[in-house]
Design an enzyme around this catalytic site. Structure first.
Site, PDB file in Angstrom:
ATOM      1  N   LYS A   1      10.128  -3.756   2.128  1.00  0.00           N
ATOM      2  CA  LYS A   1       9.339  -2.579   1.775  1.00  0.00           C
ATOM      3  C   LYS A   1      10.235  -1.351   1.760  1.00  0.00           C
ATOM      4  O   LYS A   1      10.965  -1.089   2.721  1.00  0.00           O
ATOM      5  CB  LYS A   1       8.208  -2.376   2.787  1.00  0.00           C
TER       6      LYS A   1
ATOM      7  N   HIS B   1       0.640  10.104   7.999  1.00  0.00           N
ATOM      8  CA  HIS B   1       2.061  10.375   7.783  1.00  0.00           C
ATOM      9  C   HIS B   1       2.625  11.375   8.781  1.00  0.00           C
ATOM     10  O   HIS B   1       3.651  12.001   8.529  1.00  0.00           O
ATOM     11  CB  HIS B   1       2.309  10.789   6.331  1.00  0.00           C
TER      12      HIS B   1
ATOM     13  N   HIS C   1      -1.152  -5.262   1.163  1.00  0.00           N
ATOM     14  CA  HIS C   1      -0.760  -3.947   1.696  1.00  0.00           C
ATOM     15  C   HIS C   1      -1.370  -3.753   3.080  1.00  0.00           C
ATOM     16  O   HIS C   1      -2.305  -2.977   3.273  1.00  0.00           O
ATOM     17  CB  HIS C   1      -1.210  -2.837   0.753  1.00  0.00           C
TER      18      HIS C   1
ATOM     19  N   HIS D   1       9.885   2.675   1.529  1.00  0.00           N
ATOM     20  CA  HIS D   1       8.852   3.687   1.766  1.00  0.00           C
ATOM     21  C   HIS D   1       9.497   5.055   1.921  1.00  0.00           C
ATOM     22  O   HIS D   1      10.521   5.198   2.583  1.00  0.00           O
ATOM     23  CB  HIS D   1       8.073   3.324   3.030  1.00  0.00           C
TER      24      HIS D   1
END
Length: 571
Positions: free
Chosen positions: A221, A324, A138, A223
């Protein structure tokens, strides 16, 4: 017959069968299960010692005529692996582990399995512990300096995505599209670190996903910041099934496109690698943790929530806002952050690791995770769980082998299996690439003594280079010869999917590194993972967030004091 005490034997040759080692300042004790060296015939290097020509070293066999002669032998070392805790000499040739047993001169010594020759170098392993290099699945490739930080912690393989400090890389482990994938493969070509890249798993048609796999992505990935919808997950898995790659998923915290049941249905029993499965790092609130009980889900944790301490919850809010791209002045953004940070699920996470339900530990580097702390925090969890839950079944108060093997598997063999690279790395066994980490027991898990990549020392504790001996202060981690020049072309690996190798991507990009194929992923189940394959029923109360395993409440107390912490970083 000559005899010596255990204490004297351990001081000369290292511990043997039945002896125990304390792992740093933890409460964990490793007991040596077997000694593959031969008492009285131990290979020890130095003045007046065994490994001299005509004695412990053979003086007439050439490397060419004897394919068993290793380039390097690590003598009398304690191997700590998921497969066992034992003492052995380790032979390495052409960057591969070729022998585990007893080293010496077959002309003068009985029972040896690893012949020491003129071309053999010696690394003294007496009193030290050897593990496989760690694997972090990760990685946000935000800064190239992560690589050295990971390496000196004992990580030798980094898998993830990114392009540098772009906004999307700071949030998602994705290298999007062929151009970025190729540029990153070129950029990473010279580092002493094994590398694998994840592409973007967000599309409405297969072609853009296939383009990335052909370009060199070993996984896709999915997400939530790009939209982790059921349709996206389903399409990525369908393409992954076709090309035998992994899909890693960070699910939909806000439950906008569906709930955890929707994601389970979209996965449809296919193997998938779930990131930060507890949920503080992201995922269906509040019950993403329930997926850890599925037989097709390979669940991982990231290290900010490991172990659960009195400070864990408090530090997460600011960390989440930055990672984020959230605005603390926007109430909806704050609510989004709050929904991910749940004391009850965080408190259950350590216990799920201890029960073998959570299978993998990883970092989430610079994106709500610390790239140099995967190994430290894994062992801090093991210590906290022993203190709170007592010995695992089969262990005793003085021997924690079952727990130790379970936890070392979480950052070695299990991430290797999850990413289809376990045929090359992830354990200490013959035929594997010699990515190895040597530890002094007093520094185990926190500060390696020496790191080998492909059998060559790439980083080590080293004193002042202008001094008369190697040990004068300041002793620091310093790159060794294996980190320079073109050495990394043979001691480090770029992992690629079969289709990219067949398409000649290494040649097209001018890659100089060793290339290995990832494969065998789509047939995996959780039972494939070593010592961490439990699949109970997991339920989260939607109002209290309490976690129950087969009906039993699972929680733990926050730790107020940890091993492997301040005392190791005072200077």
């Amino acid at each position: 017959m000559f005899s010596m005490s255990r204490k004297q034997h351990a001081s000369m040759y290292g511990p043997t069968t039945g002896d125990r080692l304390r792992l740093a300042d933890t409460g964990l004790f490793a007991e040596i299960e077997e000694d593959l060296t031969i008492a009285g015939e131990e290979a020890v290097f130095g003045g007046g010692k065994v490994v001299r020509v005509g004695m412990g070293q053979n003086g007439h066999r050439t490397r060419e005529e004897d394919p068993d002669i290793p380039d390097t032998v690590i003598t009398n070392v304690i191997v700590l692996d998921w497969s066992g805790i034992y003492k052995a000499d380790i032979g390495i040739r052409d960057g591969i582990i070729t022998g585990i047993g007893h080293a010496g001169n077959p002309d003068t010594m009985d029972g040896g399995t690893i012949p020491i020759g003129v071309s053999t170098d010696i690394i003294a392993g007496e009193g030290k512990v050897l593990t496989a290099g760690g694997i972090d699945t990760h990685i946000h490739f935000i800064s190239p300096e992560q690589i050295e930080a990971a390496l000196v912690s004992g990580i030798t393989t980094m898998i993830g995505g990114g392009t540098g400090p772009s906004e999307s890389t700071k949030a998602t482990t994705i290298t999007p599209g062929p151009w970025h994938i190729h540029q990153m493969l070129r950029s990473l070509d010279g580092f002493p670190m094994n590398i694998g890249l994840l592409g973007k798993g967000h599309a409405t048609a297969s072609a853009p996903l296939i383009d990335q796999i052909r370009a060199g992505a070993i996984g896709l990935k999915v997400h939530e910041d790009w939209g982790a919808t059921p349709a996206t997950i389903d399409l990525s898995l369908s393409v992954a099934d076709e090309f035998d790659i992994q899909v890693a998923v960070h699910t939909d915290t806000l439950n906008e496109a569906g709930f955890v049941e929707s994601t389970r249905e979209a996965i449809g029993g296919r193997v998938i690698h779930t990131f930060h499965t507890e949920g503080a790092g992201g995922g269906h609130a509040p019950d993403i943790i329930a997926l850890a009980g599925e037989p097709n889900v390979l669940p991982a944790s990231t290290n900010p929530t490991l172990p659960y301490t009195v400070n864990t919850v408090e530090e997460h809010l600011d960390m989440l806002m930055v990672c984020h791209h959230l605005n603390p002045d926007v109430p909806e953004d704050v609510a989004f952050a709050d929904s991910r940070i749940r004391t009850e699920t965080i408190a259950a996470e350590d216990v799920l690791h201890d029960m073998g339900i959570f299978s993998i530990t990883s970092s989430d580097s610079q994106a709500m995770g610390r790239v140099g702390e995967v190994i430290i925090r894994t062992w801090q969890v093991a210590d906290s769980m022993k203190r709170q839950r007592g010995p695992l079944e089969g262990d005793t108060a003085d021997s924690d082998n079952n727990r130790i093997k379970r936890y070392v598997a979480k950052y070695t063999i299990n991430p290797a299996l999850a990413q289809g690279i376990s045929h090359v790395v992830g354990s200490v066994e013959t035929g594997k690439f010699a990515d190895l980490v040597l530890w002094e027991p007093k520094f185990f898990g926190v500060k390696p003594f020496m790191i080998l990549k492909g059998g060559q020392v790439v980083n080590s504790i080293m004193g002042d280079a202008g001094a008369s001996i190697p040990t004068p202060q300041p002793e620091l981690y310093r790159p060794m010869f294996g980190s320079y020049g073109s050495a990394t072309s043979s001691n480090s690996i770029t992992f690629l999917p079969r289709v990219a190798i067949a398409a000649g991507i290494p040649e097209q990009l001018g890659l100089n590194r060793r290339i290995e194929e990832c494969h065998g992923i789509r047939t995996l189940t959780k039972q494939s993972l070593k010592l961490n394959g439990e699949t109970p029923s997991i339920h989260v109360d939607p109002e209290t967030y309490e976690v129950r395993i087969d009906g039993a409440l699972i929680t733990c107390e926050p730790a107020e004091k940890l091993p492997l912490a301040q005392r190791y970083f005072l200077f």
